[in-house]
Scaffold this motif. Structure first.
Motif, mmCIF file in Angstrom:
data_model
loop_
_atom_site.group_PDB
_atom_site.id
_atom_site.type_symbol
_atom_site.label_atom_id
_atom_site.label_comp_id
_atom_site.label_asym_id
_atom_site.label_seq_id
_atom_site.Cartn_x
_atom_site.Cartn_y
_atom_site.Cartn_z
ATOM 1 N N UNK A 9 0.702 -1.131 -0.022
ATOM 2 C CA UNK A 9 -0.124 -0.091 -0.062
ATOM 3 C C UNK A 9 0.699 1.200 0.109
ATOM 4 N N UNK A 10 1.943 1.129 0.502
ATOM 5 C CA UNK A 10 2.989 2.422 0.476
ATOM 6 C C UNK A 10 3.947 2.122 -0.465
ATOM 7 N N UNK A 11 3.993 3.252 -1.399
ATOM 8 C CA UNK A 11 5.176 3.317 -2.541
ATOM 9 C C UNK A 11 5.734 4.567 -2.925
ATOM 10 N N UNK A 12 6.696 4.465 -3.680
ATOM 11 C CA UNK A 12 7.713 5.754 -3.992
ATOM 12 C C UNK A 12 7.231 6.057 -5.409
ATOM 13 N N UNK A 13 7.093 7.114 -5.771
ATOM 14 C CA UNK A 13 7.083 7.520 -7.448
ATOM 15 C C UNK A 13 5.625 7.220 -7.734
ATOM 16 N N UNK A 14 5.833 7.152 -9.217
ATOM 17 C CA UNK A 14 4.721 6.609 -10.147
ATOM 18 C C UNK A 14 3.730 7.881 -10.149
#
Length: 194
Positions: free
Chosen positions: A28-33
């Motif tokens: 559920x947590x992410x960098x960028x995109x």
């Protein structure tokens, strides 16, 4: 700990430090995109704001206690020289309350800057008790923080597959700083360098 000793987002809240790392599994947590919500409020352009990261309760347990659920939506004007912005978040949108400058530069931080930062999932690497003074050893400059706020530092990581600030900005250890109030759902974002 020196500011150049961490590669991924680090958070501080209420005497706890949270160090994130890249994950090989969906999370559920992410960098960028791309940012999948709406951005309203102060008009800016022509370049869009960049989604830096989205942090959920899987990485940052205090979000479990936010009424109505919660996530930290970290947006920043990468193409806006010395960007400083304040915004309020909801589940579907970001409302920009203040932003300087409001006009992006054609070649800032360098020509042909990508529209999206590289996307990858994030997970909690380590959580540990610490004082704010200890956590601020990661920061390039002193930061004032209210007791109720969350502080998020984003380093110019060498493992992203791209340069955040261009070779000179990365070598100066330019960081993004986010001061977040979970109850008010407000974020202040700016950068600093060492």
């Amino acid at each position: 700990m020196r500011p150049d000793n961490f590669l991924y987002p680090a958070l501080f809240h209420d005497g706890q430090a949270y160090f994130l790392e890249r994950s090989d599994a969906r999370a559920g947590s992410y960098f960028g995109g791309p940012f999948e919500g709406s951005i309203i409020g102060v008009k800016h352009g022509p370049h869009p704001l960049h989604q830096i990261a989205t942090i959920n309760g899987d990485c940052f347990e205090p979000l479990w206690h936010v009424i109505g659920g919660g996530s930290l939506k970290l947006l920043y004007g990468m193409c806006y020289d010395a960007c400083h912005l304040k915004y309020k978040t909801s589940s579907a949108e970001v409302d920009i309350a203040e932003m300087t400058p409001t006009t992006s530069a054609e070649d800032w931080p360098y020509p042909d800057y990508p529209r999206y930062l590289p996307y990858f999932p994030l997970r909690l690497q380590k959580r540990s008790k610490c004082r704010l003074e200890q956590f601020l050893e990661l920061s390039c400059q002193p930061i004032d923080l209210e007791k109720s706020e969350v502080l998020v530092l984003i380093p110019p990581s060498a493992v992203l597959g791209m340069s955040l600030w261009g070779p000179s900005g990365d070598s100066e250890n330019t960081q993004m700083v986010f001061r977040c109030d979970l109850a008010k759902r407000t974020v202040e974002a700016f950068n600093q360098c060492g």
